[in-house]
Write a protein that holds these residues in place. Sequence first.
Motif, PDB file in Angstrom:
ATOM      1  N   GLU A 179       0.329  -1.250   0.320  1.00  0.00           N
ATOM      2  CA  GLU A 179      -0.095   0.146  -0.326  1.00  0.00           C
ATOM      3  C   GLU A 179       0.907   1.015  -0.557  1.00  0.00           C
ATOM      4  O   GLU A 179       0.261   1.919  -0.624  1.00  0.00           O
ATOM      5  N   LEU A 180       1.930   1.013   0.819  1.00  0.00           N
ATOM      6  CA  LEU A 180       3.051   2.106   0.744  1.00  0.00           C
ATOM      7  C   LEU A 180       3.818   2.037  -0.677  1.00  0.00           C
ATOM      8  O   LEU A 180       3.996   4.111  -1.166  1.00  0.00           O
ATOM      9  N   LEU A 181       4.530   0.809  -0.976  1.00  0.00           N
ATOM     10  CA  LEU A 181       5.116   1.499  -2.111  1.00  0.00           C
ATOM     11  C   LEU A 181       3.445   1.828  -3.344  1.00  0.00           C
ATOM     12  O   LEU A 181       4.412   2.120  -3.676  1.00  0.00           O
ATOM     13  N   TRP A 182       2.278   2.114  -2.993  1.00  0.00           N
ATOM     14  CA  TRP A 182       1.350   2.363  -4.553  1.00  0.00           C
ATOM     15  C   TRP A 182       1.488   3.175  -4.509  1.00  0.00           C
ATOM     16  O   TRP A 182       1.045   4.446  -5.265  1.00  0.00           O
ATOM     17  N   LEU A 183       1.222   4.529  -3.320  1.00  0.00           N
ATOM     18  CA  LEU A 183       1.338   5.575  -2.953  1.00  0.00           C
ATOM     19  C   LEU A 183       1.954   6.459  -3.493  1.00  0.00           C
ATOM     20  O   LEU A 183       1.657   6.891  -3.598  1.00  0.00           O
ATOM     21  N   ALA A 184       3.406   5.881  -2.344  1.00  0.00           N
ATOM     22  CA  ALA A 184       5.304   6.144  -3.644  1.00  0.00           C
ATOM     23  C   ALA A 184       4.889   6.482  -5.121  1.00  0.00           C
ATOM     24  O   ALA A 184       5.608   7.976  -5.282  1.00  0.00           O
ATOM     25  N   TRP A 185       4.013   5.826  -5.860  1.00  0.00           N
ATOM     26  CA  TRP A 185       4.005   5.788  -7.253  1.00  0.00           C
ATOM     27  C   TRP A 185       2.837   7.047  -7.802  1.00  0.00           C
ATOM     28  O   TRP A 185       2.994   7.096  -9.112  1.00  0.00           O
ATOM     29  N   THR A 186       1.890   6.643  -6.944  1.00  0.00           N
ATOM     30  CA  THR A 186       0.693   7.215  -7.487  1.00  0.00           C
ATOM     31  C   THR A 186       0.048   8.606  -6.728  1.00  0.00           C
ATOM     32  O   THR A 186      -0.783   9.113  -7.429  1.00  0.00           O
TER      33      THR A 186
END
Length: 111
Positions: free
Chosen positions: A24-31
């Motif tokens: 979820e954190l990686l998703w936010l970092a990219w989006t």
Amino acid sequence: MSYPFKPNPKLDLTLERFLDAPRELLWLAWTTPEHVKQWFTPKPWIITDCEIDLQPGGRFRTRMQSPDGKEVSDRHCCYLEIVPTNGWCGPTRCCRATGRPASPSSPLSSR
């Protein structure tokens, strides 16, 4: 990792990195533009603008600033597929000014 194309070792550079972080954190970092601005360019450069249109065909665009204040537009890319928190969501092809993929045979993976 699987790719939507077969990389050619003479032409393609494939980079992989596994991070010990929640998806979820990686998703936010990219989006999320606010997150992308924090990490997407090497220091001492900064990201001054970030556009993310998170949908198939949507744009990913950044604008960087050098330490001496010169602004440079980064590559304009577009999303081919969006798979929330379960796969790669990053921009995967260079785009023309229209926002459409430059060429079906010129994918950029893991960018």
